[in-house]
Enzyme design. Structure first.
Site, PDB file in Angstrom:
ATOM      1  N   GLN A   1       0.851  -1.289  -0.062  1.00 14.28           N
ATOM      2  CA  GLN A   1      -0.094   0.061  -0.041  1.00 14.28           C
ATOM      3  C   GLN A   1       0.674   1.175  -0.068  1.00 14.28           C
ATOM      4  O   GLN A   1       0.214   2.293  -0.342  1.00 14.28           O
ATOM      5  CB  GLN A   1      -0.934   0.006   1.151  1.00 14.28           C
ATOM      6  CG  GLN A   1      -2.143  -0.852   0.854  1.00 14.28           C
ATOM      7  CD  GLN A   1      -3.211  -0.691   1.833  1.00 14.28           C
ATOM      8  OE1 GLN A   1      -2.888  -0.593   3.099  1.00 14.28           O
ATOM      9  NE2 GLN A   1      -4.476  -0.231   1.366  1.00 14.28           N
TER      10      GLN A   1
ATOM     11  N   HIS B   1     -11.774   1.098   9.520  1.00 19.63           N
ATOM     12  CA  HIS B   1     -10.279   1.186   8.997  1.00 19.63           C
ATOM     13  C   HIS B   1     -10.276   1.340   7.265  1.00 19.63           C
ATOM     14  O   HIS B   1      -9.345   1.632   6.851  1.00 19.63           O
ATOM     15  CB  HIS B   1      -9.887  -0.631   9.296  1.00 19.63           C
ATOM     16  CG  HIS B   1      -9.867  -0.748  10.481  1.00 19.63           C
ATOM     17  ND1 HIS B   1      -8.991  -0.229  11.272  1.00 19.63           N
ATOM     18  CD2 HIS B   1     -10.511  -1.645  11.431  1.00 19.63           C
ATOM     19  CE1 HIS B   1      -9.070  -0.458  12.657  1.00 19.63           C
ATOM     20  NE2 HIS B   1     -10.033  -1.625  12.571  1.00 19.63           N
ATOM     21  N   LEU B   2     -11.544   0.860   6.740  1.00 27.22           N
ATOM     22  CA  LEU B   2     -11.730   1.292   5.151  1.00 27.22           C
ATOM     23  C   LEU B   2     -11.580   2.586   5.057  1.00 27.22           C
ATOM     24  O   LEU B   2     -10.953   3.030   3.897  1.00 27.22           O
ATOM     25  CB  LEU B   2     -12.896   0.534   4.758  1.00 27.22           C
ATOM     26  CG  LEU B   2     -13.202   1.046   3.075  1.00 27.22           C
ATOM     27  CD1 LEU B   2     -11.954   0.472   2.283  1.00 27.22           C
ATOM     28  CD2 LEU B   2     -14.506   0.206   2.726  1.00 27.22           C
TER      29      LEU B   2
ATOM     30  N   GLN C   1      -8.204   3.719   4.523  1.00 29.99           N
ATOM     31  CA  GLN C   1      -7.698   3.338   2.951  1.00 29.99           C
ATOM     32  C   GLN C   1      -8.041   4.202   1.855  1.00 29.99           C
ATOM     33  O   GLN C   1      -7.567   4.091   0.784  1.00 29.99           O
ATOM     34  CB  GLN C   1      -7.828   1.722   2.865  1.00 29.99           C
ATOM     35  CG  GLN C   1      -7.696   0.920   4.041  1.00 29.99           C
ATOM     36  CD  GLN C   1      -6.395   0.753   4.527  1.00 29.99           C
ATOM     37  OE1 GLN C   1      -5.367   0.891   3.760  1.00 29.99           O
ATOM     38  NE2 GLN C   1      -5.871   0.423   5.952  1.00 29.99           N
TER      39      GLN C   1
ATOM     40  N   HIS D   1      -6.601   8.068  13.519  1.00 30.71           N
ATOM     41  CA  HIS D   1      -5.774   7.624  12.425  1.00 30.71           C
ATOM     42  C   HIS D   1      -6.164   8.232  11.367  1.00 30.71           C
ATOM     43  O   HIS D   1      -5.459   8.674  10.359  1.00 30.71           O
ATOM     44  CB  HIS D   1      -6.079   6.034  12.211  1.00 30.71           C
ATOM     45  CG  HIS D   1      -4.920   5.202  11.762  1.00 30.71           C
ATOM     46  ND1 HIS D   1      -4.743   5.093  10.460  1.00 30.71           N
ATOM     47  CD2 HIS D   1      -3.924   4.580  12.428  1.00 30.71           C
ATOM     48  CE1 HIS D   1      -3.647   4.346  10.026  1.00 30.71           C
ATOM     49  NE2 HIS D   1      -3.309   3.966  11.390  1.00 30.71           N
TER      50      HIS D   1
END
EC number: 6.5.1.4
Length: 339
Positions: free
Chosen positions: A103, A283-284, A287, A308
């Site tokens: 990533q 969490h997605l 990303q 985050h």
């Protein structure tokens, strides 16, 4: 000469995502950066093998000049060169996450001068990192909708602490990136519980999926005993396919934790996601920030704006002429990007 962007690795949640995003964006924009306090918010600060591999992978892909690329370093200076497509292979040398290394470099290869294949050896199913299943089933289908041609293949499973896994991604340069809007997930179409077992008794996986079935009676069940000496290790996931996207929630078996406790952890995360009308899981959401920023437009809803997420947004805004808004709603947050 391009100005050097100074970054504080201790900002926000103080983890490795600050470094990974900075490496990706530096390669893409050509802007050098220097970072101090790398992973200052972690129990073991500084570069671990996984982070060092990401730095060296980025260095190789763009011919960067770099200072501070050594284990334990909390200082790094990175001056990128032109991104070069090609065949690349990197080994972490531990059970560190292959997926986090991928990533880091894949967004740069969306803008390379030709097609690429990147193979990374290490861990494929790790705590505190997206699994290979998440990348293939959740992240890449959304990237495809944005105009990105990228396909990851799991070569061999690798679990903590032994590692020994591998994954490879084939990626083509993107002509342009389209924005993505995920406001509602729509109706749930399919739910699948899957237990992966490597040198772990089969009954552990059976108990895990049975516990998930008690929470989600409609879920399809799959217990997979992995061959080839890739253990010991155990990963449990629940994949939720909705009309607009797929989400995946996972937990990992550890010594001293029952199969039922592992399953209840997955169930708790999945139930919390389904209890909210937000389209995207926590969490997605992390990303999606970088690809949406590169597209210059897009929006999604998420139940919680994590530290985050906010830290990643702050790093992206240092490199790109975009602005994110994070607006509280009755049921969570609406995150938008515009240029």
């Amino acid at each position: 000469m391009a100005r050097i962007i100074a970054l504080d690795g201790a900002q926000g949640e103080g983890g490795g995502q600050i470094l990974r995003s900075a490496l990706s964006l530096s390669m893409i924009t050509g802007q050098p950066f220097e970072m101090s306090g790398i992973r200052a918010g972690r129990a073991k600060p500084g570069l671990l093998r996984q982070h060092l591999t990401a730095v060296r992978a980025a260095t190789e892909i763009c011919g960067a000049q770099v200072n501070g690329d050594e284990l334990g370093s909390q200082q790094l200076r990175f001056t990128p060169g032109p991104i070069r497509g090609g065949e690349y292979r990197f080994a972490i040398g531990s059970a560190g996450s292959c997926m986090l290394v991928l990533q880091t470099v894949l967004p740069a290869l969306w803008f390379a001068d030709g097609s690429s294949r990147v193979e990374v050896h290490g861990g494929t199913h790790n705590q505190a990192a997206p699994s290979a299943d998440f990348i293939c089933r959740v992240w890449e289908p959304l990237l495809a909708r944005m105009g990105i041609s990228q396909r990851t293949t799991l070569i061999k499973h690798g679990f903590y602490p032994a590692g020994g896994g591998a994954a490879a991604t084939v990626v083509e340069p993107a002509a342009s990136l389209r924005g993505l809007t995920l406001i509602s997930r729509g109706e749930t179409l399919r739910t699948t519980a899957e237990a992966l077992l490597a040198a772990v008794p089969y009954h552990v996986g059976e108990r895990e999926v049975a516990t998930l079935e008690a929470h989600f009676p409609q879920a399809e069940k799959n217990v997979v005993a992995l061959e080839g000496g890739c253990g010991p290790g155990n990963a449990l996931s629940l994949m939720i396919q909705s009309e607009q996207l797929t989400e995946l929630f996972a937990a990992f078996g550890v010594k001293g934790t029952s199969a039922e406790a592992v399953a209840n952890q997955v169930a708790h995360e999945a139930r919390r996601y389904l209890a909210s009308p937000a389209a995207v899981g926590e969490h997605l959401a992390d990303q999606l920030i970088l690809p949406l920023a590169l597209a210059g437009e897009g929006a999604f809803t998420v139940a919680r704006a994590s530290a985050h997420l906010l830290t990643n947004i702050a790093v992206v805004e240092r490199f790109l002429p975009v602005r994110f808004s994070c607006e509280a709603t009755e049921s969570g947050y609406l995150v938008r990007v515009s240029d």
